[in-house]
Design a protein around this motif. Sequence first.
Motif, mmCIF file in Angstrom:
data_model
loop_
_atom_site.group_PDB
_atom_site.id
_atom_site.type_symbol
_atom_site.label_atom_id
_atom_site.label_comp_id
_atom_site.label_asym_id
_atom_site.label_seq_id
_atom_site.Cartn_x
_atom_site.Cartn_y
_atom_site.Cartn_z
ATOM 1 N N LEU A 86 0.778 -1.511 -0.172
ATOM 2 C CA LEU A 86 0.220 0.367 0.094
ATOM 3 C C LEU A 86 0.921 1.335 0.432
ATOM 4 O O LEU A 86 0.349 1.939 -0.869
ATOM 5 C CB LEU A 86 -0.763 0.215 1.114
ATOM 6 C CG LEU A 86 -1.704 -0.720 1.273
ATOM 7 C CD1 LEU A 86 -3.292 -0.557 2.440
ATOM 8 C CD2 LEU A 86 -3.066 -0.577 -0.256
ATOM 9 N N ALA A 87 2.185 1.294 0.202
ATOM 10 C CA ALA A 87 3.274 2.498 0.746
ATOM 11 C C ALA A 87 3.023 2.844 -0.940
ATOM 12 O O ALA A 87 3.638 3.739 -1.174
ATOM 13 C CB ALA A 87 3.604 1.799 1.888
ATOM 14 N N LEU A 142 2.219 2.047 -3.591
ATOM 15 C CA LEU A 142 1.063 2.189 -4.509
ATOM 16 C C LEU A 142 0.829 3.783 -4.026
ATOM 17 O O LEU A 142 0.724 4.372 -4.750
ATOM 18 C CB LEU A 142 -0.736 1.544 -4.126
ATOM 19 C CG LEU A 142 -0.186 0.455 -4.746
ATOM 20 C CD1 LEU A 142 -1.594 -0.055 -4.218
ATOM 21 C CD2 LEU A 142 -0.052 0.441 -6.375
ATOM 22 N N TYR A 143 1.209 4.283 -2.800
ATOM 23 C CA TYR A 143 0.407 5.268 -2.476
ATOM 24 C C TYR A 143 1.767 6.580 -3.214
ATOM 25 O O TYR A 143 1.533 7.362 -3.761
ATOM 26 C CB TYR A 143 0.409 5.373 -1.395
ATOM 27 C CG TYR A 143 0.909 6.966 -0.664
ATOM 28 C CD1 TYR A 143 -1.120 7.732 -0.424
ATOM 29 C CD2 TYR A 143 1.794 7.794 0.192
ATOM 30 C CE1 TYR A 143 -0.763 9.462 0.077
ATOM 31 C CE2 TYR A 143 1.611 9.305 0.749
ATOM 32 C CZ TYR A 143 0.013 9.613 0.428
ATOM 33 O OH TYR A 143 -0.061 10.803 0.966
ATOM 34 N N LEU A 144 2.944 5.944 -2.515
ATOM 35 C CA LEU A 144 3.790 6.349 -3.439
ATOM 36 C C LEU A 144 4.123 6.673 -4.682
ATOM 37 O O LEU A 144 4.368 7.723 -5.255
ATOM 38 C CB LEU A 144 5.667 6.267 -3.039
ATOM 39 C CG LEU A 144 5.910 6.191 -1.639
ATOM 40 C CD1 LEU A 144 6.951 5.578 -0.978
ATOM 41 C CD2 LEU A 144 6.169 7.786 -0.958
ATOM 42 N N ARG A 192 1.589 6.828 -6.915
ATOM 43 C CA ARG A 192 0.382 8.027 -7.298
ATOM 44 C C ARG A 192 1.028 8.816 -7.249
ATOM 45 O O ARG A 192 -0.008 9.843 -8.139
ATOM 46 C CB ARG A 192 -0.723 7.638 -6.151
ATOM 47 C CG ARG A 192 -1.430 6.044 -7.400
ATOM 48 C CD ARG A 192 -2.968 5.838 -6.421
ATOM 49 N NE ARG A 192 -4.057 5.195 -7.201
ATOM 50 C CZ ARG A 192 -4.886 6.281 -7.917
ATOM 51 N NH1 ARG A 192 -4.576 7.210 -8.096
ATOM 52 N NH2 ARG A 192 -5.609 5.144 -8.894
ATOM 53 N N ARG A 193 1.641 9.342 -5.944
ATOM 54 C CA ARG A 193 1.891 10.381 -5.741
ATOM 55 C C ARG A 193 2.745 11.139 -6.243
ATOM 56 O O ARG A 193 2.929 12.097 -6.756
ATOM 57 C CB ARG A 193 2.603 10.929 -4.416
ATOM 58 C CG ARG A 193 2.473 12.334 -3.340
ATOM 59 C CD ARG A 193 3.183 12.177 -2.303
ATOM 60 N NE ARG A 193 3.306 13.108 -2.047
ATOM 61 C CZ ARG A 193 4.186 13.028 -0.958
ATOM 62 N NH1 ARG A 193 4.684 11.525 0.242
ATOM 63 N NH2 ARG A 193 4.879 14.082 -0.189
#
Length: 174
Positions: free
Chosen positions: A164-165, A167-169, A171-172
């Motif tokens: 999840l981290a 994926l977050y990075l 997308r960011r």
Amino acid sequence: MPDDTVTAASTPSEGSASAAPPLRPRPPGWGADLPPQNRPAVPKERQPARLPGLHWTQPEQQQSHVHVLCSVERPGITPVFGTTVPPRGISGLLRGLAFRWSENDLRHWLVLLAADRVHVGEGLVDDLLRGRVPNIPAEMGMRAEWQHNPRGAVHKVGLAVGALALLYLLRRRR
């Protein structure tokens, strides 16, 4: 029928240094594949075998209201079969593809495994479309995992948090 017991000449004497445990006269299950007249259980076997008074040698063919997948090794479907989860969606297409190959072909089983994984994803999407939020940790057995394998549970949670981290990075950055 010859006797298969071990003779005293083939066993070490009591005074010898390598005293082995006593041997069984026959291993468990001995005689199961002998001809019927030589099998140990023949007097106890039923003749006719079971269910006296049957009016058929094969059950009548069950009617199919859904598509039933058949193996290429067998000429048709069995007289009785399950219809609880008929093939549908992408997983159904994958299952149909898998049944084009023989059961001794690795592709058959790998495609069936992939179809199972896709079916799980389809079930999650189906739950979300119907307004139900699935409780994924409970469905995956995380409580039992924590109780019986805490190191494995921490490892799985760590992998999930890391994914999840990531994926977050990603997308960011966009």
